[in-house]
Write a protein that holds these residues in place. Structure first.
Motif, PDB file in Angstrom:
ATOM      1  N   UNK A   1       0.943  13.189  -6.530  1.00  0.00           N
ATOM      2  CA  UNK A   1      -0.122  12.315  -7.041  1.00  0.00           C
ATOM      3  C   UNK A   1       0.041  12.085  -8.531  1.00  0.00           C
ATOM      4  N   UNK A   2       0.325  13.128  -9.254  1.00  0.00           N
ATOM      5  CA  UNK A   2       0.451  12.997 -10.699  1.00  0.00           C
ATOM      6  C   UNK A   2       1.666  12.155 -11.089  1.00  0.00           C
ATOM      7  N   UNK A   3       2.734  12.292 -10.335  1.00  0.00           N
ATOM      8  CA  UNK A   3       3.905  11.444 -10.575  1.00  0.00           C
ATOM      9  C   UNK A   3       3.566   9.986 -10.288  1.00  0.00           C
ATOM     10  N   UNK A   4       2.975   9.724  -9.128  1.00  0.00           N
ATOM     11  CA  UNK A   4       2.679   8.349  -8.724  1.00  0.00           C
ATOM     12  C   UNK A   4       1.675   7.695  -9.659  1.00  0.00           C
ATOM     13  N   UNK A   5       0.641   8.412 -10.043  1.00  0.00           N
ATOM     14  CA  UNK A   5      -0.387   7.847 -10.915  1.00  0.00           C
ATOM     15  C   UNK A   5       0.162   7.584 -12.317  1.00  0.00           C
TER      16      UNK A   5
ATOM     17  N   UNK B   1      -5.111   8.446  -6.020  1.00  0.00           N
ATOM     18  CA  UNK B   1      -3.731   7.972  -5.914  1.00  0.00           C
ATOM     19  C   UNK B   1      -3.601   6.998  -4.742  1.00  0.00           C
ATOM     20  N   UNK B   2      -3.718   5.720  -5.047  1.00  0.00           N
ATOM     21  CA  UNK B   2      -3.652   4.688  -4.006  1.00  0.00           C
ATOM     22  C   UNK B   2      -2.312   4.705  -3.276  1.00  0.00           C
ATOM     23  N   UNK B   3      -1.233   4.923  -4.017  1.00  0.00           N
ATOM     24  CA  UNK B   3       0.093   4.947  -3.407  1.00  0.00           C
ATOM     25  C   UNK B   3       0.159   6.010  -2.306  1.00  0.00           C
ATOM     26  N   UNK B   4      -0.276   7.230  -2.636  1.00  0.00           N
ATOM     27  CA  UNK B   4      -0.194   8.336  -1.676  1.00  0.00           C
ATOM     28  C   UNK B   4      -1.219   8.207  -0.546  1.00  0.00           C
ATOM     29  N   UNK B   5      -2.410   7.707  -0.848  1.00  0.00           N
ATOM     30  CA  UNK B   5      -3.399   7.484   0.210  1.00  0.00           C
ATOM     31  C   UNK B   5      -2.817   6.533   1.245  1.00  0.00           C
ATOM     32  N   UNK B   6      -2.264   5.435   0.790  1.00  0.00           N
ATOM     33  CA  UNK B   6      -1.676   4.438   1.675  1.00  0.00           C
ATOM     34  C   UNK B   6      -0.545   5.045   2.517  1.00  0.00           C
ATOM     35  N   UNK B   7       0.371   5.734   1.854  1.00  0.00           N
ATOM     36  CA  UNK B   7       1.522   6.315   2.550  1.00  0.00           C
ATOM     37  C   UNK B   7       1.089   7.320   3.607  1.00  0.00           C
ATOM     38  N   UNK B   8       0.192   8.220   3.239  1.00  0.00           N
ATOM     39  CA  UNK B   8      -0.149   9.300   4.158  1.00  0.00           C
ATOM     40  C   UNK B   8      -1.135   8.864   5.240  1.00  0.00           C
ATOM     41  N   UNK B   9      -1.921   7.845   4.990  1.00  0.00           N
ATOM     42  CA  UNK B   9      -2.751   7.280   6.068  1.00  0.00           C
ATOM     43  C   UNK B   9      -1.842   6.652   7.126  1.00  0.00           C
ATOM     44  N   UNK B  10      -0.801   5.950   6.685  1.00  0.00           N
ATOM     45  CA  UNK B  10       0.166   5.384   7.645  1.00  0.00           C
ATOM     46  C   UNK B  10       0.862   6.493   8.424  1.00  0.00           C
ATOM     47  N   UNK B  11       1.299   7.530   7.709  1.00  0.00           N
ATOM     48  CA  UNK B  11       1.977   8.651   8.370  1.00  0.00           C
ATOM     49  C   UNK B  11       1.050   9.344   9.364  1.00  0.00           C
ATOM     50  N   UNK B  12      -0.215   9.500   8.998  1.00  0.00           N
ATOM     51  CA  UNK B  12      -1.188  10.138   9.899  1.00  0.00           C
ATOM     52  C   UNK B  12      -1.385   9.294  11.156  1.00  0.00           C
TER      53      UNK B  12
END
Length: 145
Positions: free
Chosen positions: A134-138, A48-59
């Protein structure tokens, strides 16, 4: 790729229910950085690229290092993560890949060795929630910013 159904727009009650889980996770006793590591790792497994991007920024905003974020997909082969983080990441992988071998006792027991039963439950709910996101975003083709 074009975005498909926008769940927040088309199904606001369902989206709010998901946000309720997310808000609950914000009240748990788990370390915020650990929650982001869980979210990133599950999102990596699910692609899930959307969530990876979002949560890497948040981290990063929480002070997480680039080194640990980049090494997360190979956490077993580094010494960058604490034993407790490693136990949470193993549980994350096992639950995300649940059809592979369910959740073996050894993985659950290791998490229980580092976290009390309430915290193990909180970790489980964090993993369940990010897998649902992830399933929603994908499935709706959400794209990272």
């Amino acid at each position: 790729m074009t975005t498909r159904t926008v769940i927040a727009k088309e199904l606001p009650a369902a989206y709010q229910a998901m946000m309720g889980l997310e808000k609950y996770l914000g009240t748990t006793s788990l370390d915020k950085s650990l929650k982001e590591l869980i979210k990133i790792r599950a999102s990596q497994i699910n692609g899930c690229a959307f969530c990876i991007n979002m949560h890497a920024k948040d981290a990063r905003a929480l002070g997480e290092t680039e080194q640990r974020i980049y090494a997360l997909s190979a956490w077993r082969d580094t010494n960058f993560f604490t034993p407790a983080e490693r136990a949470a990441l193993a549980l994350t992988e096992s639950m995300t890949l649940i059809t592979k071998e369910h959740v073996p006792d050894a993985i659950y027991d290791e998490a229980a060795r580092h976290f009390d039963s309430k915290q193990v439950g909180e970790i489980i709910m964090a993993i369940v929630t990010i897998n649902a996101w992830n399933r929603i975003a994908i499935s709706t083709n959400m794209m990272p910013e």
